[in-house]
Design a protein around this motif. Structure first.
Motif, PDB file in Angstrom:
ATOM      1  N   SER A  26       0.832  -1.196   0.000  1.00 42.12           N
ATOM      2  CA  SER A  26       0.000   0.000   0.000  1.00 42.12           C
ATOM      3  C   SER A  26       0.871   1.252   0.000  1.00 42.12           C
ATOM      4  CB  SER A  26      -0.939   0.001   1.216  1.00 42.12           C
ATOM      5  OG  SER A  26      -1.853  -1.078   1.145  1.00 42.12           O
ATOM      6  N   PRO A  52      -7.047   4.538   5.748  1.00 39.67           N
ATOM      7  CA  PRO A  52      -7.685   5.766   5.253  1.00 39.67           C
ATOM      8  C   PRO A  52      -7.847   6.831   6.332  1.00 39.67           C
ATOM      9  CG  PRO A  52      -8.844   3.816   4.457  1.00 39.67           C
ATOM     10  CD  PRO A  52      -7.891   3.344   5.508  1.00 39.67           C
ATOM     11  N   GLU A  53      -8.259   6.407   7.524  1.00 42.47           N
ATOM     12  CA  GLU A  53      -8.462   7.361   8.612  1.00 42.47           C
ATOM     13  C   GLU A  53      -7.135   7.983   9.060  1.00 42.47           C
ATOM     14  OE1 GLU A  53     -10.218   9.549  11.791  1.00 42.47           O
ATOM     15  OE2 GLU A  53     -10.938   8.756   9.887  1.00 42.47           O
ATOM     16  N   SER A  55      -4.383   8.314   7.311  1.00 42.10           N
ATOM     17  CA  SER A  55      -3.899   9.193   6.249  1.00 42.10           C
ATOM     18  C   SER A  55      -4.657  10.520   6.254  1.00 42.10           C
ATOM     19  CB  SER A  55      -4.064   8.494   4.897  1.00 42.10           C
ATOM     20  OG  SER A  55      -3.707   9.341   3.843  1.00 42.10           O
ATOM     21  N   ARG A  56      -5.976  10.454   6.448  1.00 44.17           N
ATOM     22  CA  ARG A  56      -6.786  11.685   6.491  1.00 44.17           C
ATOM     23  C   ARG A  56      -6.364  12.560   7.652  1.00 44.17           C
ATOM     24  NH1 ARG A  56     -10.445  13.834   9.277  1.00 44.17           N
ATOM     25  NH2 ARG A  56     -10.638  12.033  10.675  1.00 44.17           N
ATOM     26  N   ARG A  62      -5.165  13.509  -0.947  1.00 40.15           N
ATOM     27  CA  ARG A  62      -5.920  12.547  -1.757  1.00 40.15           C
ATOM     28  C   ARG A  62      -6.009  11.228  -1.006  1.00 40.15           C
ATOM     29  NH1 ARG A  62      -1.039  13.161  -4.390  1.00 40.15           N
ATOM     30  NH2 ARG A  62      -1.982  14.651  -5.829  1.00 40.15           N
ATOM     31  N   SER A  63      -6.945  10.389  -1.409  1.00 36.50           N
ATOM     32  CA  SER A  63      -7.143   9.103  -0.752  1.00 36.50           C
ATOM     33  C   SER A  63      -5.918   8.213  -0.940  1.00 36.50           C
ATOM     34  CB  SER A  63      -8.383   8.402  -1.315  1.00 36.50           C
ATOM     35  OG  SER A  63      -9.540   9.160  -1.078  1.00 36.50           O
ATOM     36  N   ILE A  64      -5.554   7.512   0.104  1.00 34.66           N
ATOM     37  CA  ILE A  64      -4.411   6.608   0.043  1.00 34.66           C
ATOM     38  C   ILE A  64      -4.783   5.357  -0.746  1.00 34.66           C
ATOM     39  CG2 ILE A  64      -5.005   5.456   2.222  1.00 34.66           C
ATOM     40  CD1 ILE A  64      -2.000   5.269   2.801  1.00 34.66           C
ATOM     41  N   ARG A  65      -3.855   4.878  -1.565  1.00 39.54           N
ATOM     42  CA  ARG A  65      -4.096   3.648  -2.326  1.00 39.54           C
ATOM     43  C   ARG A  65      -3.759   2.457  -1.439  1.00 39.54           C
ATOM     44  NH1 ARG A  65      -1.562  -0.372  -4.481  1.00 39.54           N
ATOM     45  NH2 ARG A  65       0.409   0.523  -3.757  1.00 39.54           N
ATOM     46  N   ALA A 365       0.290  10.025   5.163  1.00 42.36           N
ATOM     47  CA  ALA A 365      -0.175  11.149   4.346  1.00 42.36           C
ATOM     48  C   ALA A 365       0.906  11.652   3.395  1.00 42.36           C
ATOM     49  CB  ALA A 365      -0.639  12.288   5.249  1.00 42.36           C
TER      50      ALA A 365
END
Length: 381
Positions: A26, A52-53, A55-56, A62-65, A365
């Motif tokens: 990831s 996702p949380e 990283s936010r 932008r959204s993490i892959r 992030a």
């Protein structure tokens, strides 16, 4: 090969291995971040849910892959078709000395004789543009070390690496690759790699299948060579070379560094002669290596705590997410100059668990740089 170093560890289940592969593939998840995520959340599956949380909260734009379950299954199937497999850091077939280094790969792709991973290894590296004498000496050294029970580890490069691998085919050799196991470099050593993996040797890589090596991938490969071996011998090396990076890695990992002296008039000896000035062990035959390493070949040196999806400390799981003021204090303490995490903890006077979690958020992030020795800095680019 030697009697082996002992096959310590616990095997991962197929489900765990897929979760580990998804996590390390990831975005923004390197070996250190992987370890911290496992330590904090207990399992790779729990960490994947939180990416996702985290990283936010770290300020990602932008959204993490996140690697999908299907992606991981495809890569494992590709490995199987190539006669390879993945081994986790806590499993028995993971090289025992490699698992001890800071930032050890959580998963290695391996192909060949797995027994070679558990044997005591010595790295031999040097110039791609090797002299005839240098290549001959590397071969002699590899044969003698192999006859004394050591596996020889090198990087499959032209010159010294090739000579070392060829001379230790019969006794056992490990090739560390900068690209995927299906993308060996240089192309002319594809045949040599086949000889290694079909005999007593082993090929290892932390990169995905299909990954063509780039210039920046070779230093990562070099740390594998330094980490797998109990010591490292540099036969020929220019003043600026990958072999010196490998030697620096080896010294940082607490390995013994050996160097073969050369003529001051030969540019290929400038690096090795500099290593000798810095304290490397003078090496003119295999006995210099064998005598220095003999006291280190104690079985307990290979005992290593398993990292296989073990639970982290209970307070890590129960810690509340940091609030905005705590995040600001930690982010403000960081700058472009690398610092130790302990310094951040002392400076902010926050709990260690809070600091580590915020650093994870920033890392995921893409706002944190990690440096050798566990140092961190804020990303300014």
């Amino acid at each position: 090969m030697s009697e082996g170093a002992g096959r310590q560890g616990i095997a991962l289940s197929e489900r765990q291995k897929i979760a580990w592969l998804r996590l390390i593939r990831s975005d923004n998840v390197g070996p250190v971040t992987f370890r911290d995520l496992i330590n904090h959340f207990g399992t790779a599956e729990a960490a994947l849910e939180m990416l996702p949380e985290l990283s936010r909260r770290g300020g990602a734009v932008r959204s993490i892959r996140i690697a999908s379950h299907a992606d991981a299954e495809r890569e494992m199937e590709l490995a199987h078709r190539h006669g390879a497999a993945f081994v986790g850091i806590g499993e028995p077939d993971y090289p025992p000395f490699l698992r001890k280094i800071d930032g050890a790969p959580p998963l290695l792709a391996i192909k060949g004789n797995r027994a070679a991973a558990g044997d005591v290894a010595v790295g031999i590296v040097g110039s791609r543009n090797a002299s005839i004498a240098g290549a001959k000496f590397a071969g002699m050294l590899a044969r003698d070390l192999g006859a004394s029970g050591y596996v020889v580890v090198s990087g499959l490069a032209r010159g010294i690496d090739t000579a070392a691998h060829r001379a230790s085919l019969a006794t056992g050799t490990i090739a560390a690759l900068a690209g995927g196991l299906d993308q060996p470099y240089p192309p002319e050593n594809i045949g040599l790699l086949d000889e290694i993996t079909s005999g007593n040797g082993l090929a290892v890589s932390e990169m995905p299948f299909g990954w063509e090596p780039r210039a920046r991938d070779f230093p990562r490969r070099n740390r594998l060579i330094a980490g797998i071996g109990l010591g490292l011998v540099v036969v020929e090396a220019a003043s600026r070379s990958g072999s010196l990076i490998t030697a620096r890695n080896a010294a940082d990992f607490g390995r013994l560094v050996f160097a073969v002296p050369g003529s001051p008039l030969d540019p290929r000896a400038h690096g090795t002669n500099a290593l000798l000035k810095d304290g490397a062990i003078v090496t003119t035959d295999a006995s210099d290596v064998l005598e220095a390493l003999a006291p280190l070949r104690e079985p307990n040196l290979f005992h290593s705590h398993s990292h296989a999806d073990e639970p982290a400390a209970e307070h890590d799981h129960m810690a509340l997410p940091p609030d905005d003021s705590e995040r600001e204090r930690i982010a403000s303490a960081l700058g472009p100059t690398p610092v130790e995490i302990d310094e951040i903890i002392r400076h902010t006077e926050l709990a260690a668990a809070t600091v580590y979690l915020v650093l994870l958020e920033l890392d995921l992030a893409g706002r944190l740089h990690r440096h050798a020795g566990g140092l961190v800095s804020i990303a300014t680019d």
